[in-house]
Design a protein around this motif. Structure first.
Motif, mmCIF file in Angstrom:
data_model
loop_
_atom_site.group_PDB
_atom_site.id
_atom_site.type_symbol
_atom_site.label_atom_id
_atom_site.label_comp_id
_atom_site.label_asym_id
_atom_site.label_seq_id
_atom_site.Cartn_x
_atom_site.Cartn_y
_atom_site.Cartn_z
ATOM 1 N N TYR A 254 61.573 9.815 31.498
ATOM 2 C CA TYR A 254 61.620 8.414 31.890
ATOM 3 C C TYR A 254 62.463 7.672 30.865
ATOM 4 O O TYR A 254 62.384 7.941 29.672
ATOM 5 C CB TYR A 254 60.180 7.867 31.917
ATOM 6 N N SER A 257 63.679 1.031 27.088
ATOM 7 C CA SER A 257 64.369 0.447 25.944
ATOM 8 C C SER A 257 63.707 0.859 24.626
ATOM 9 O O SER A 257 62.869 0.150 24.088
ATOM 10 C CB SER A 257 64.373 -1.077 26.093
ATOM 11 N N VAL A 258 64.072 2.062 24.133
ATOM 12 C CA VAL A 258 63.565 2.547 22.849
ATOM 13 C C VAL A 258 64.744 3.033 22.006
ATOM 14 O O VAL A 258 65.823 3.297 22.534
ATOM 15 C CB VAL A 258 62.562 3.718 23.015
ATOM 16 N N ALA A 259 64.511 3.181 20.695
ATOM 17 C CA ALA A 259 65.596 3.574 19.802
ATOM 18 C C ALA A 259 65.872 5.070 19.867
ATOM 19 O O ALA A 259 67.010 5.504 19.749
ATOM 20 C CB ALA A 259 65.240 3.178 18.367
ATOM 21 N N ALA A 260 64.822 5.864 20.015
ATOM 22 C CA ALA A 260 64.959 7.314 19.986
ATOM 23 C C ALA A 260 63.950 7.913 20.960
ATOM 24 O O ALA A 260 62.987 7.240 21.342
ATOM 25 C CB ALA A 260 64.693 7.827 18.564
ATOM 26 N N LEU A 262 60.850 10.026 22.727
ATOM 27 C CA LEU A 262 59.462 10.347 22.398
ATOM 28 C C LEU A 262 59.054 11.522 23.270
ATOM 29 O O LEU A 262 59.475 11.616 24.430
ATOM 30 C CB LEU A 262 58.515 9.178 22.686
ATOM 31 N N LYS A 428 67.132 4.118 27.069
ATOM 32 C CA LYS A 428 67.910 3.644 28.215
ATOM 33 C C LYS A 428 69.237 3.117 27.679
ATOM 34 O O LYS A 428 69.242 2.352 26.721
ATOM 35 C CB LYS A 428 67.136 2.508 28.876
ATOM 36 N N PRO A 429 70.350 3.530 28.289
ATOM 37 C CA PRO A 429 71.633 3.003 27.790
ATOM 38 C C PRO A 429 71.621 1.475 27.872
ATOM 39 O O PRO A 429 71.239 0.928 28.906
ATOM 40 C CB PRO A 429 72.653 3.599 28.761
ATOM 41 N N GLN A 430 72.003 0.823 26.783
ATOM 42 C CA GLN A 430 71.949 -0.653 26.755
ATOM 43 C C GLN A 430 73.092 -1.233 27.577
ATOM 44 O O GLN A 430 74.191 -0.726 27.552
ATOM 45 C CB GLN A 430 72.049 -1.154 25.310
ATOM 46 N N GLN B 148 65.458 1.588 13.097
ATOM 47 C CA GLN B 148 65.959 1.560 14.472
ATOM 48 C C GLN B 148 64.832 1.394 15.481
ATOM 49 O O GLN B 148 64.997 0.739 16.508
ATOM 50 C CB GLN B 148 66.726 2.851 14.784
ATOM 51 N N ALA B 149 63.667 1.983 15.157
ATOM 52 C CA ALA B 149 62.546 1.982 16.112
ATOM 53 C C ALA B 149 61.827 0.628 16.166
ATOM 54 O O ALA B 149 60.886 0.462 16.952
ATOM 55 C CB ALA B 149 61.553 3.082 15.755
ATOM 56 N N ILE B 151 62.744 -1.867 17.580
ATOM 57 C CA ILE B 151 62.878 -2.446 18.921
ATOM 58 C C ILE B 151 61.830 -1.904 19.895
ATOM 59 O O ILE B 151 61.670 -2.426 20.987
ATOM 60 C CB ILE B 151 64.280 -2.196 19.551
ATOM 61 N N ASN B 152 61.107 -0.839 19.513
ATOM 62 C CA ASN B 152 60.177 -0.219 20.465
ATOM 63 C C ASN B 152 58.985 -1.112 20.809
ATOM 64 O O ASN B 152 58.498 -1.092 21.922
ATOM 65 C CB ASN B 152 59.661 1.120 19.922
ATOM 66 N N LYS B 154 57.982 -4.490 21.647
ATOM 67 C CA LYS B 154 58.695 -5.713 22.053
ATOM 68 C C LYS B 154 58.058 -6.985 21.488
ATOM 69 O O LYS B 154 58.760 -7.926 21.122
ATOM 70 C CB LYS B 154 58.784 -5.796 23.582
ATOM 71 N N GLN B 253 67.248 -7.273 26.689
ATOM 72 C CA GLN B 253 67.004 -5.827 26.660
ATOM 73 C C GLN B 253 66.536 -5.411 28.049
ATOM 74 O O GLN B 253 66.009 -6.243 28.782
ATOM 75 C CB GLN B 253 65.887 -5.497 25.641
ATOM 76 N N PRO B 254 66.689 -4.139 28.383
ATOM 77 C CA PRO B 254 66.178 -3.684 29.686
ATOM 78 C C PRO B 254 64.654 -3.530 29.633
ATOM 79 O O PRO B 254 64.146 -2.457 29.302
ATOM 80 C CB PRO B 254 66.877 -2.336 29.900
ATOM 81 N N ASP B 423 68.039 -7.782 30.717
ATOM 82 C CA ASP B 423 69.472 -7.731 30.895
ATOM 83 C C ASP B 423 69.783 -8.064 32.354
ATOM 84 O O ASP B 423 69.443 -7.325 33.262
ATOM 85 C CB ASP B 423 69.961 -6.305 30.562
ATOM 86 N N LYS B 426 71.286 -5.653 35.011
ATOM 87 C CA LYS B 426 70.606 -4.438 35.460
ATOM 88 C C LYS B 426 69.855 -4.633 36.773
ATOM 89 O O LYS B 426 69.725 -5.742 37.276
ATOM 90 C CB LYS B 426 69.633 -3.981 34.363
#
Lengths: 430, 434
Positions: A254, A257-260, A262, A428-430, B148-149, B151-152, B154, B253-254, B423, B426
């Protein structure tokens, strides 16, 4: 005054006083010396998985919309006079809340004053439902936002998708709150039906802990229930579909919007005939196994961390109820495929040793003792154990009885590739 | 010793220690902090230190060795992390364990815990005159990913972005973790030098909560050379000064739910006489289920599941947050503005005053039932340079009148509105089904 039954742990000097009343209500009080606040829960053995059942004495089977137990939890706070139960607690200085999970719904308050007033509110309001088309419609907007909030939480999605992958039929595969679509179909009649069935005292229990006078609290609850003159209802027949062997889907991916990425890998427990102490034993064996194989002090955890495949939030845990059991292990990782392969390989190969098992038993015992100062956690554990037919004071003895062979045997049966699924979240690609 | 006597201890030239003796808890908690000012370009090199130190020391030369030691101590835990109060980073090391009296072989957990923390904090594993380069590279990578994380989550991300926008060039707006650029520029030698500076010169605070003899604790600290050296004095944290009122920031953000956050200056901090009135104000506005925001945004308009107001008493700053449907932004912001304005107009009922006072007292008293909260509150108090807590704060809250609440309401000013939205390019909202 009715005589309560007492269970004690002399090593730590704590005891719980338990009673079962004529109405069928179970009551337990666990006093903790030195505590300022009192924490009380009133819980019903009714959760999100109870979406099909036979109404007691009617023998009619019904199916209700997904997410209704949680919806009902929200609506119990609404009063006939248009007021709100939060305000009743607020008037007496208590902080109130409620939560729903797979198997139970719990209403609670925490207070440092006016215990008897607040306890009376707690004991009364769950027997006074008030649902109208208007107040049910209004709640849908609120719960929709609650569901959307969870949809943006990666950990929540990860778990939810794993449950849908592992299970083919059992309703643990459905989110506790249901979906935006399922809650839209809920009516006042559905809510009254579920309330009538599951909020009967014989399906519920009261647990009070903190700085309390045991006799006074027990007296108050006994008197409150005596005034109601209720009698136990016939057992509720819950309808759970048989869960076939094998997973629904071996892999679910799935994007969000995450950085890496899971990864959460799960194993479904196909043998779920246990309850009481046997179930507690199984749960302890499972978690001793996970902590021995891939806990913080394990070679496997260390190796995966040094390879950069996991971070400190990696977890491995077994959860169960009377009708289900599953393990989930994983966390954030830059390479889900590689982590999956390393885990599968390592879990089979890592030796289970007596020394490691003893270390994990010590850890488990420390966690048990620590429970007796965290009122919220203590109530949660007490209630869950009670609904499963056991008591938290059983932990030290059951823990002591577990041998290395038990853990090894569990590994052989539980780590079955046919019962394994993985849930992956990708950026997800931004 | 069942009475709640509170903390004993002292702040000396070499740092401070505070001990809260009580028989209430089954556990013993020992927590040590270094404070470090947040500065652009420097935050990551302090943020990484707790993670490196937690990995290995001279006595336990591998992470597995440390973990085994902790698990053998009946599942003792050691948390090493970086936090933030005002414009200060807190390099935090917390040891929690079951008190020996409840365990089979009655270990002396105070001694064991203090020793373990001291080994970790003072005597890291050294390879060729510096940190172990392997551990350094691994933790550098972990910090990079942790940044980086952000953003996880929100809700937290939106709140961080709001505060960063409010801060401008004030240090409190910087992330406790620093930036990717700072992290990627770290080198092991420079970091080790920086560690030695922090270890030997930064302010250091220790807190102990549990069934302990304060005299024993005092003796331990008196014998600790690290507590005798002269360190930099504790910082004084400046109050938030609004720099750009009325600004609106929108980011995309999506996502499935919008997060609207509003930040206000209050001109009042924990040290001020008006602080209890401000606490009442924020409670009435958005602290509880009876509060204006919960009632009007959630219960009446059904726009949100949560809507709250929260104070940062150290900075004198208030934030409001709610999770909403993307198209409800205007409606939600309008209700929030109305409620803030009503407070200014003095529309506060006796019931709101009474419920809020009781709820606040309940929260304050309940803090004494949690070792973590006892320590957290004391840290805040020591770093903010005083202010009322516990029973002193309760007495002051009881004395707050409606006029006082309305007076502080006049000083509350909107600084920045932040909206995290979808966004627009989208697809429509999906249900998140696999």
């Amino acid at each position: 005054m009715m005589k309560s039954e007492t269970l004690a742990d002399e090593t730590i000097g704590e005891r719980v006083h338990q009673l079962r009343l004529a109405s069928g209500l179970s009551v337990a009080v666990l006093p903790l010396r030195g505590f300022t606040k009192t924490y009380a829960t009133y819980a019903t053995h009714y959760g999100s998985i109870d979406n099909a059942f036979k109404i007691p004495n009617e023998h009619r089977a019904v199916a209700v919309p997904d997410g209704i137990a949680h919806f009902l939890e929200h609506k119990m706070f609404e009063k006939r006079d248009g007021g709100d139960v939060f305000d009743d607690f607020g008037r007496y200085g208590a902080s109130a809340n409620a939560y729903t999970d797979y198997t139970s719904t719990t209403f609670l308050f925490s207070t440092t004053e006016n215990l008897s007033d607040n306890l009376e509110i707690l004991l009364d309001f769950l027997q006074q439902p008030y649902f109208t088309d208007e107040n049910v419609a209004k709640e849908k907007g609120i719960i929709e936002q609650e569901i959307r909030m969870y949809l943006d939480m990666p950990g929540d999605r990860l778990h939810s998708n794993l449950m849908q992958a592992l299970y083919q039929k059992n309703p643990v595969r459905i989110d506790v709150a249901g979906s935006v679509d399922s809650i839209r179909t809920i009516t006042p009649d559905d809510l009254y039906l579920c309330h009538r069935t599951f909020y009967h005292p014989s399906n519920m229990q009261v647990f009070v802990t903190g700085g309390v006078d045991v006799d006074r609290v027990l007296d108050q609850i006994v008197n409150n229930q005596a005034n109601r003159q209720e009698t136990p209802q016939a057992p509720i027949e819950r309808i759970y579909p048989d869960e076939p062997e094998g997973v629904h889907l071996p892999r679910v991916e799935y994007e969000m919007s995450v950085a890496a990425p899971l990864l959460l890998m799960g194993y479904k427990d196909t043998t779920t005939r246990w309850s009481g102490r046997d179930l507690l034993r199984r749960e302890l064996i499972a978690n001793l196994m996970w902590n021995t194989l891939v806990g913080r002090s394990s070679e496997l955890f260390s190796r995966l961390y040094q390879m950069g495949l996991i971070n400190n939030r990696f977890q491995a845990h077994y959860s169960c109820g009377l009708t289900f059991g599953f393990s989930g292990l994983g966390g954030e990782t830059p390479d889900p495929e590689r982590l999956e392969a390393e885990l599968i390989d390592g879990l089979d190969k890592m030796p289970l040793t007596q020394r490691e098992l003893e270390r994990q038993k010590r850890r488990e015992l420390g966690e048990y003792v620590s429970l007796f100062q965290n009122l919220e956690e203590l109530a949660y554990v007490y209630n869950h154990f009670a609904f499963r037919g056991t008591n938290l004071f059983d932990i030290p003895e059951v823990l002591g009885s577990i041998r290395l062979e038990d853990v090894e045997q569990f590994r052989k049966t539980h780590l079955n590739p046919k019962e394994r699924a993985v849930s992956v979240i990708l950026p997800k690609p931004q | 010793m069942d009475t709640k006597a509170g903390f004993v201890g002292e702040m000396g030239a070499g740092g401070g220690w505070y001990c809260y003796p009580t028989r209430q808890f089954k556990t013993l908690s020992v927590q040590a902090f270094w404070t470090n000012p947040l500065k652009p370009g420097e935050a990551s090199r302090a943020a990484i230190l707790p993670h490196i130190l937690r990995r290995a020391c001279q006595k336990w030369a591998s992470t597995v060795a440390i973990e085994r030691e902790l698990e053998d101590l009946y599942g003792a835990s050691l948390r090493a992390e970086v936090g933030k109060i005002g414009d200060q980073q807190l390099l935090s090391f917390q040891f929690d364990a079951v008190h020996g009296q409840f365990l089979p072989d009655h270990p002396d957990m105070l001694e064991l815990g203090m020793d373990l923390l001291r080994e970790i904090l003072y005597r890291p594993l050294i390879v060729q005159g510096s940190f172990d380069p392997t551990i350094f590279e691994q933790e550098k990578e972990m910090l990079d990913r942790q940044i980086q994380a952000l953003i996880n989550d929100k809700g937290q991300y939106a709140m961080h972005r709001l505060v960063a926008n409010m801060a401008g060039d004030q240090g409190f707006g910087l992330s406790r973790l620093g930036t990717l650029e700072e992290t990627r520029a770290l080198d092991v030698k420079g970091l080790f030098d920086h560690f030695q500076m922090i270890r030997d010169h930064n302010p250091m605070l220790w807190f102990v909560v549990g069934d302990v003899d304060p005299d024993q604790v005092a003796r331990v600290f008196e014998a600790d050379p690290a507590m005798q050296v002269a360190r930099r004095p504790l910082p004084s944290i400046p109050r938030f000064v609004s720099q750009a009122q009325g600004r609106v920031v929108v980011e995309r953000q999506p996502i499935q739910q919008g997060k609207v956050n509003l930040g206000y200056s209050t001109e009042v901090t924990m040290r001020d006489e008006d602080y209890p009135a401000l606490v009442m104000y924020a409670g009435i506005l958005g602290g509880f289920p009876h509060s204006k925001l919960f009632v009007h945004v959630r219960e009446e308009a059904s726009l949100a599941y949560y809507a709250y107001a929260r104070l940062d008493g150290v900075l004198g700053l208030m934030v409001i947050g709610a999770g909403i449907e993307f198209e409800d932004y205007e409606a939600a912001v309008e209700i929030i503005h109305q409620q803030v304005e009503r407070m200014r107009q003095g529309e506060v009922t006796d019931e709101e005053m009474d419920f809020t006072l009781r709820a606040l007292i309940n929260d304050i008293l309940a803090e004494s039932d949690s070792p973590g909260q006892i320590i957290g509150r004391q840290v805040e108090r020591v770093l903010s340079g005083g202010g009322r807590t516990g029973s002193s704060l309760i007495e002051a809250l009881k004395a707050v009148r409606r006029e006082d609440v309305v007076r502080v309401a006049q000083r509350v000013n909107l600084d920045t509105t932040y909206f995290l939205t979808r966004d627009a390019a989208k697809d429509p909202v999906q249900e998140g089904r696999a």
